[in-house]
Structure formats: structure tokens, C-alpha cells
Design a protein around this motif. Structure first.
Motif, PDB file in Angstrom:
ATOM      1  N   THR A  32      57.142  31.970  45.653  1.00 39.83           N
ATOM      2  CA  THR A  32      55.773  32.784  45.006  1.00 39.83           C
ATOM      3  C   THR A  32      55.735  33.873  45.626  1.00 39.83           C
ATOM      4  O   THR A  32      54.738  34.715  45.718  1.00 39.83           O
ATOM      5  CB  THR A  32      54.683  31.769  45.061  1.00 39.83           C
ATOM      6  N   LEU A  33      56.332  34.015  46.849  1.00 41.31           N
ATOM      7  CA  LEU A  33      56.581  35.121  47.888  1.00 41.31           C
ATOM      8  C   LEU A  33      55.206  35.377  48.398  1.00 41.31           C
ATOM      9  O   LEU A  33      54.654  36.594  48.615  1.00 41.31           O
ATOM     10  CB  LEU A  33      56.799  36.368  46.971  1.00 41.31           C
ATOM     11  N   ASN A  34      54.379  34.503  48.578  1.00 41.39           N
ATOM     12  CA  ASN A  34      52.996  34.212  49.532  1.00 41.39           C
ATOM     13  C   ASN A  34      53.435  34.433  51.031  1.00 41.39           C
ATOM     14  O   ASN A  34      53.937  33.361  51.576  1.00 41.39           O
ATOM     15  CB  ASN A  34      52.234  33.296  49.096  1.00 41.39           C
ATOM     16  N   ILE A  35      53.462  35.737  51.572  1.00 43.63           N
ATOM     17  CA  ILE A  35      54.011  36.095  52.853  1.00 43.63           C
ATOM     18  C   ILE A  35      52.693  36.810  53.390  1.00 43.63           C
ATOM     19  O   ILE A  35      52.227  37.799  52.932  1.00 43.63           O
ATOM     20  CB  ILE A  35      55.217  36.746  52.819  1.00 43.63           C
ATOM     21  N   ASN A  36      52.356  36.232  54.633  1.00 42.61           N
ATOM     22  CA  ASN A  36      51.142  36.847  55.173  1.00 42.61           C
ATOM     23  C   ASN A  36      51.353  37.906  56.386  1.00 42.61           C
ATOM     24  O   ASN A  36      50.998  38.705  56.559  1.00 42.61           O
ATOM     25  CB  ASN A  36      50.173  36.004  55.489  1.00 42.61           C
ATOM     26  N   VAL A  37      52.691  37.680  57.184  1.00 39.73           N
ATOM     27  CA  VAL A  37      52.984  38.350  58.380  1.00 39.73           C
ATOM     28  C   VAL A  37      54.511  38.769  58.244  1.00 39.73           C
ATOM     29  O   VAL A  37      55.243  38.284  57.761  1.00 39.73           O
ATOM     30  CB  VAL A  37      52.582  37.833  59.434  1.00 39.73           C
ATOM     31  N   ILE A  38      54.570  39.782  59.000  1.00 39.64           N
ATOM     32  CA  ILE A  38      56.068  40.422  58.929  1.00 39.64           C
ATOM     33  C   ILE A  38      56.932  39.244  59.531  1.00 39.64           C
ATOM     34  O   ILE A  38      58.122  39.308  59.137  1.00 39.64           O
ATOM     35  CB  ILE A  38      56.148  41.580  59.840  1.00 39.64           C
ATOM     36  N   LYS A  39      56.804  38.391  60.536  1.00 39.52           N
ATOM     37  CA  LYS A  39      57.735  37.781  61.097  1.00 39.52           C
ATOM     38  C   LYS A  39      58.121  36.417  59.908  1.00 39.52           C
ATOM     39  O   LYS A  39      59.082  35.865  59.969  1.00 39.52           O
ATOM     40  CB  LYS A  39      57.270  36.873  62.285  1.00 39.52           C
ATOM     41  N   GLU A  40      57.339  36.224  59.080  1.00 35.72           N
ATOM     42  CA  GLU A  40      57.764  35.325  57.945  1.00 35.72           C
ATOM     43  C   GLU A  40      58.670  35.652  56.879  1.00 35.72           C
ATOM     44  O   GLU A  40      59.233  34.869  56.024  1.00 35.72           O
ATOM     45  CB  GLU A  40      56.366  34.863  56.980  1.00 35.72           C
ATOM     46  N   ASP A  57      47.163  43.930  57.324  1.00 31.56           N
ATOM     47  CA  ASP A  57      47.913  42.641  57.259  1.00 31.56           C
ATOM     48  C   ASP A  57      47.863  42.168  56.075  1.00 31.56           C
ATOM     49  O   ASP A  57      48.853  41.490  55.800  1.00 31.56           O
ATOM     50  CB  ASP A  57      47.184  41.829  58.275  1.00 31.56           C
ATOM     51  N   ASP A  58      46.976  42.589  55.138  1.00 30.38           N
ATOM     52  CA  ASP A  58      47.103  41.655  53.675  1.00 30.38           C
ATOM     53  C   ASP A  58      47.813  42.341  52.734  1.00 30.38           C
ATOM     54  O   ASP A  58      48.161  42.131  51.428  1.00 30.38           O
ATOM     55  CB  ASP A  58      45.510  41.834  53.109  1.00 30.38           C
ATOM     56  N   LEU A  59      48.677  43.373  52.896  1.00 29.52           N
ATOM     57  CA  LEU A  59      49.812  44.258  52.385  1.00 29.52           C
ATOM     58  C   LEU A  59      50.951  44.614  52.925  1.00 29.52           C
ATOM     59  O   LEU A  59      51.031  45.507  53.852  1.00 29.52           O
ATOM     60  CB  LEU A  59      49.239  45.556  51.573  1.00 29.52           C
TER      61      LEU A  59
END
Length: 129
Positions: A55-63, A79-81
Motif C-alpha cells: 500500500t506504499l505506507n512508508i513513514n521515514v526515508i530508511k523504510e 516527515d509526513d511527505l
């Protein structure tokens, strides 16, 4: 005998097909855009193989994981985008590293095979064969 194929090759192929088309979508790939929009057409099996949430729910760059080898990713808008764009330079660096890794593995395997063959020949000559 089979070896695991790095799923990033499939993602790279997907991006390459888009860029090769030369249409409006390929123009967007070179520009910063929201993470979920940039990867919306990446097939779910590839996302799963890369260990990403389909679903491409990724919150931070390291993910971002391995896709960081092909994409520039930024949280410059907060951080939210997460924003990303395809990076040909990063993709080429990754491909060169993969090539060098494969080359070294093959070279090591060939040296090991030669050593085994020499050892067998030595054993055969000692045993009178």
C-alpha cells in the motif's frame, strides 16, 4: 541449482520501460513527486519481494530499503511527505557494484575449481593413477 535474483532488477526494468516510452509518465519519473504516486504502477509482487508495504505506507526515508539504490528520496517537505525521483546515476552505480560483486564471485569460484583440480591431479599422481 538456482540462485535468487535481486528483486531490484525487476524494479529497474519497470522504471526503464517507463523512461523508454518517452511519454508524460516518463517525464514525471525525473521530477520530485510523492512516494506513493511515483511507485503507484510498480507491481505488488515486486514491492513484496523488496520487503515494502504494497500500500506504499512508508513513514521515514530508511523504510525505502533497496529502492534507495534507484531513487533519490527526500523528506524536504516534512516527515509526513516523502518525495522521490528516479536517479539514473544511482541506478548505474548500483549496477556497476552488482557487476563487480558478480565478477568477484565468479573469479573466486573459478580459482577454487582450479585448486580442486590441481589437488585431484596431485592425488592421482601420488597414488600412481
Amino acid at each position: 541449482v538456482t540462485t535468487r535474483v535481486d528483486p531490484l532488477f525487476f524494479a529497474l526494468s519497470h522504471f526503464y520501460r517507463i523512461v523508454k516510452k518517452g511519454d508524460e509518465q516518463s517525464d514525471k519519473l525525473d521530477k520530485w513527486q510523492p512516494w506513493d504516486q511515483a511507485l503507484a504502477e510498480l507491481p505488488t509482487p515486486i514491492l513484496r519481494a523488496l520487503g515494502l508495504d504494497p500500500t506504499l505506507n512508508i513513514n521515514v526515508i530508511k523504510e525505502v530499503g533497496q529502492l534507495g539504490h534507484l531513487l533519490d528520496v527526500s523528506d524536504m517537505c516534512g516527515d509526513d511527505l516523502l518525495l522521490c525521483k528516479f536517479s539514473e546515476e544511482s541506478a548505474l552505480k548500483w549496477l556497476v557494484a552488482k557487476f563487480n560483486q558478480a565478477f568477484e564471485a565468479l573469479r573466486t569460484r573459478q580459482l577454487q575449481r582450479k585448486r580442486r583440480d590441481l589437488e585431484r591431479r596431485g592425488e592421482m599422481s601420488v597414488s600412481g593413477g
